[in-house]
Design an enzyme around this catalytic site. Structure first.
Site, mmCIF file in Angstrom:
data_model
loop_
_atom_site.group_PDB
_atom_site.id
_atom_site.type_symbol
_atom_site.label_atom_id
_atom_site.label_comp_id
_atom_site.label_asym_id
_atom_site.label_seq_id
_atom_site.Cartn_x
_atom_site.Cartn_y
_atom_site.Cartn_z
ATOM 1 N N ASN A 174 0.803 -1.229 0.000
ATOM 2 C CA ASN A 174 0.000 0.000 0.000
ATOM 3 C C ASN A 174 0.833 1.274 0.000
ATOM 4 O O ASN A 174 0.472 2.261 -0.645
ATOM 5 C CB ASN A 174 -1.010 -0.015 1.156
ATOM 6 C CG ASN A 174 -0.365 -0.041 2.496
ATOM 7 O OD1 ASN A 174 0.675 -0.669 2.691
ATOM 8 N ND2 ASN A 174 -0.954 0.639 3.451
ATOM 9 N N GLU A 191 3.521 -5.526 12.215
ATOM 10 C CA GLU A 191 2.577 -4.410 12.023
ATOM 11 C C GLU A 191 1.483 -4.927 11.117
ATOM 12 O O GLU A 191 1.730 -5.177 9.937
ATOM 13 C CB GLU A 191 3.283 -3.225 11.371
ATOM 14 C CG GLU A 191 4.454 -2.656 12.152
ATOM 15 C CD GLU A 191 4.048 -2.041 13.471
ATOM 16 O OE1 GLU A 191 2.872 -1.676 13.630
ATOM 17 O OE2 GLU A 191 4.914 -1.948 14.345
ATOM 18 N N CYS A 249 -3.259 1.632 6.198
ATOM 19 C CA CYS A 249 -3.654 0.861 7.378
ATOM 20 C C CYS A 249 -4.295 1.766 8.430
ATOM 21 O O CYS A 249 -5.003 1.296 9.302
ATOM 22 C CB CYS A 249 -2.452 0.130 7.950
ATOM 23 S SG CYS A 249 -1.076 1.237 8.273
ATOM 24 N N GLU A 271 7.324 0.345 15.959
ATOM 25 C CA GLU A 271 8.369 0.903 15.113
ATOM 26 C C GLU A 271 8.512 2.382 15.468
ATOM 27 O O GLU A 271 7.779 2.898 16.299
ATOM 28 C CB GLU A 271 7.989 0.736 13.636
ATOM 29 C CG GLU A 271 7.853 -0.711 13.221
ATOM 30 C CD GLU A 271 7.644 -0.899 11.725
ATOM 31 O OE1 GLU A 271 6.663 -0.350 11.191
ATOM 32 O OE2 GLU A 271 8.464 -1.587 11.095
HETATM 33 P P1 NAD Z 1 0.245 -9.518 2.958
HETATM 34 O O1 NAD Z 1 0.291 -10.033 4.341
HETATM 35 O O2 NAD Z 1 -0.456 -10.315 1.931
HETATM 36 O O3 NAD Z 1 1.723 -9.330 2.383
HETATM 37 C C1 NAD Z 1 2.681 -8.521 3.034
HETATM 38 C C2 NAD Z 1 4.069 -9.022 2.668
HETATM 39 O O4 NAD Z 1 4.235 -10.317 3.223
HETATM 40 C C3 NAD Z 1 4.304 -9.164 1.160
HETATM 41 O O5 NAD Z 1 5.637 -8.796 0.874
HETATM 42 C C4 NAD Z 1 4.093 -10.651 0.937
HETATM 43 O O6 NAD Z 1 4.784 -11.150 -0.184
HETATM 44 C C5 NAD Z 1 4.659 -11.222 2.229
HETATM 45 N N1 NAD Z 1 4.168 -12.555 2.571
HETATM 46 C C6 NAD Z 1 2.969 -13.115 2.269
HETATM 47 N N2 NAD Z 1 2.918 -14.389 2.752
HETATM 48 C C7 NAD Z 1 4.086 -14.612 3.379
HETATM 49 C C8 NAD Z 1 4.636 -15.726 4.084
HETATM 50 N N3 NAD Z 1 3.958 -16.866 4.219
HETATM 51 N N4 NAD Z 1 5.854 -15.608 4.623
HETATM 52 C C9 NAD Z 1 6.543 -14.461 4.494
HETATM 53 N N5 NAD Z 1 6.102 -13.386 3.833
HETATM 54 C C10 NAD Z 1 4.878 -13.453 3.287
HETATM 55 O O7 NAD Z 1 -0.314 -8.046 3.049
HETATM 56 P P2 NAD Z 1 -0.635 -7.052 1.849
HETATM 57 O O8 NAD Z 1 -1.890 -7.509 1.193
HETATM 58 O O9 NAD Z 1 0.601 -6.847 1.035
HETATM 59 O O10 NAD Z 1 -0.888 -5.689 2.630
HETATM 60 C C11 NAD Z 1 -2.120 -5.303 3.144
HETATM 61 C C12 NAD Z 1 -2.164 -5.511 4.634
HETATM 62 O O11 NAD Z 1 -1.098 -4.834 5.269
HETATM 63 C C13 NAD Z 1 -3.427 -4.957 5.263
HETATM 64 O O12 NAD Z 1 -3.924 -5.897 6.179
HETATM 65 C C14 NAD Z 1 -2.946 -3.719 5.997
HETATM 66 O O13 NAD Z 1 -3.716 -3.325 7.097
HETATM 67 C C15 NAD Z 1 -1.591 -4.139 6.415
HETATM 68 N N6 NAD Z 1 -0.757 -2.994 6.719
HETATM 69 C C16 NAD Z 1 -0.454 -2.740 8.023
HETATM 70 C C17 NAD Z 1 0.320 -1.636 8.352
HETATM 71 C C18 NAD Z 1 0.690 -1.328 9.776
HETATM 72 O O14 NAD Z 1 1.568 -0.514 9.968
HETATM 73 N N7 NAD Z 1 0.072 -1.948 10.748
HETATM 74 C C19 NAD Z 1 0.783 -0.796 7.339
HETATM 75 C C20 NAD Z 1 0.436 -1.084 6.026
HETATM 76 C C21 NAD Z 1 -0.331 -2.183 5.715
#
Ligand code: NAD
Length: 480
Positions: free
Chosen positions: A150, A248, A282, A461
């Site tokens: 995002n 996060e 997020c 963080e």
């Molecule tokens: P996601 O969990 O699908 O992917 C995030 C990252 O993790 C990607 O690089 C992905 O390739 C990797 N990943 C996926 N499966 C994995 C595994 N089994 N092992 C290791 N790595 C793996 O999330 P997304 O769809 O990319 O992002 C959206 C989500 O992120 C939303 O839920 C949003 O709320 C959250 N988010 C949270 C924050 C925060 O600061 N809390 C900030 C931004 C986004």
């Protein structure tokens, strides 16, 4: 078609197994480049490189490390235009947003931690007449940084910068959905004189490269930002290996509006906190609770403003919303609109795709959507949608709105609009969230702790919190 490469040991290289995946441009719905779908073999190469680089990087004086990171920050700034265009094309966000928020913030992240490390002091604890304890804070070694789509470079750099500043070597993986600016970062690292192997950037699916990073025994800490389900899997996998973890995760943030607020300011900020980055931040406030005396007025004026919000190609300077990040994500968001209707909600505006003229007619554009008439505990109000969809719900008392605000499994951020100072403090204390904004939204000071409670994450963080996470404290006692 352009093929991106991994960045390992200071060089760009092809993935060992020569497997690639398509990368889509959300604005047109077409494939515009290919990226490595890296595997455990690539992670192994990166770990070997990082292992050789660690004595060099961790042994370098703090001021030398700081200088290289400042150069990295300046390098991004010099290539601002290239990074801004790449981020907007890869993610679908308006060019203006990438230019005002994403890339400037990546520059600040590197600059902030490059200089923060110069001021990072450790504690000492004197025991009168007995001796003194002092704490050494050593880098952990090789750490893994995994980030979402995002805010691609913004969140990637938010992890990498403190990890590097603290003296660690990094294996980083951006989201496979938005890899481009992380790919460009390798060039900047080369230009900044970063020693080979200190920063390694791998591309590919979470289940391949990401999983191999999480499972690698020599990677001692994982800093992850992404979905709650992925975070849970990572925690389950990494915990038996005693890795340090910073998670996060998702959110479902409340935006609480009292009748005594500054209506005008609240309204324009609420428009942003609902739909900035197509609602894919997020910290967006997707559950809007409005005190009953101003509910109808709010509804009318908010819907009017939402209907005037321009959804357009990201390059269009008028665009307030661009495209959402991918086809599956667009379909997920639309499925939640259907769910909301099934749950008895009324779509006041939006809820459908926006089809632009060719060649952008296959792009992933959605109308900003406002829904009312749902109970606070239905699925639409409990599950993270992460798109341009908000619900509005009236409330009568402070107790009632607190109960509704705290009713989800998440606890990332909250926004509160009121001119009653006592109430603001009272509510801030009671809201289950890692961050509370009062009469504001998304005002960020990089020194403050950032993170969530409950299913929104573990750890913090930002500022010293990040430097503490990326170092291991060691207590030394000296007898008087
Ligand atoms: P996601 O969990 O699908 O992917 C995030 C990252 O993790 C990607 O690089 C992905 O390739 C990797 N990943 C996926 N499966 C994995 C595994 N089994 N092992 C290791 N790595 C793996 O999330 P997304 O769809 O990319 O992002 C959206 C989500 O992120 C939303 O839920 C949003 O709320 C959250 N988010 C949270 C924050 C925060 O600061 N809390 C900030 C931004 C986004």
């Amino acid at each position: 078609m352009e093929k991106l490469q991994n960045f390992i040991n200071g060089e760009y290289c092809d993935p060992v197994k020569d497997q690639y995946m398509d990368n889509y441009e959300p604005a047109s719905g077409t494939v515009y480049c290919q990226i490595p779908n890296s595997t455990a073999e690539d992670v192994e190469l990166a770990v070997e490189a990082a292992n050789s680089a660690f004595p060099v990087w961790s042994g370098m004086s703090v001021s030398e490390r700081s200088k290289i990171l400042v150069k990295l920050s300046e390098g991004i700034e010099r290539r601002m235009d290239e990074f801004v265009k790449a981020e907007s094309r890869d993610n679908g966000k308006p060019l203006s947003l990438a230019g005002h928020v994403d890339i400037p913030r990546a520059v600040s992240n590197f600059h902030f931690f490059a200089t923060a490390i110069l001021h990072y002091a450790s504690e000492s604890h004197n025991m009168e007449g007995v001796g003194v304890n002092y704490t050494l804070r050593k880098p952990i070694g090789i750490v893994g940084c995994i980030s979402p789509w995002n805010l691609p470079l913004y969140l990637f750099s938010w992890k990498i910068a403190p990890a590097l500043a603290a003296g660690n070597c990094v294996i980083a993986k951006p989201s496979e959905v938005t890899p481009y600016t992380a790919y460009l970062l390798g060039k900047v690292a080369q230009e900044a004189g970063m020693p080979p192997g200190v920063l390694n950037i791998l591309h590919g699916e979470g289940g391949n490269a990401g999983d191999a990073i999480v499972k690698h025994p020599r990677i001692k800490a994982i800093s992850f930002t992404g979905g709650t389900a992925t975070g849970e899997y990572i925690a389950r996998t990494a915990a038996p290996m005693f890795k340090k973890l910073s998670l996060e995760l998702g959110g479902k943030n409340p935006n609480i509006i009292f009748a005594d607020c500054d209506f005008k300011e609240m309204l324009s900020t609420t428009l942003r906190s609902s739909f900035a980055n197509q609602g894919q931040i997020c910290l967006c406030g997707s559950r809007i609770f409005v005190e009953r005396p101003i509910y109808e007025k709010f509804k009318e004026e908010f819907v009017k403003r939402v209907e005037n919000t321009v959804v357009a190609h990201p390059d269009n300077p008028e665009a307030k919303l661009g495209a959402v990040v991918s086809k599956p994500h667009m379909e997920k968001v639309l499925s939640y609109v259907e769910l909301a209707k099934e749950e008895g909600g009324t779509v006041l505006t939006g809820g459908t795709r926006v089809v632009l003229d060719a060649p952008y007619d296959q792009g992933y554009y959605l109308r900003p959507t406002v829904i009312e008439g749902l109970s606070y505990d239905c699925r639409t109000n409990q599950e993270e949608i992460f798109g341009p969809v908000v619900t509005i719900t009236p409330f009568d008392t402070e107790e009632e709105v607190l109960m509704m605000a705290n009713s989800t499994k998440y606890g990332l951020s909250s926004t509160l609009w009121t001119s009653d100072l006592k109430r603001a403090h009272r509510m801030a204390n009671e809201l289950e969230a890692g961050i509370v904004w009062i009469n504001a939204w998304l005002v960020r000071d990089l020194r403050t702790p950032f993170g969530g409670v409950k299913a929104s994450g573990v750890g913090r963080e930002g500022g010293w919190e990040a430097l503490r996470f990326f170092t291991e404290p060691k207590n030394v006692f000296v007898k008087y």
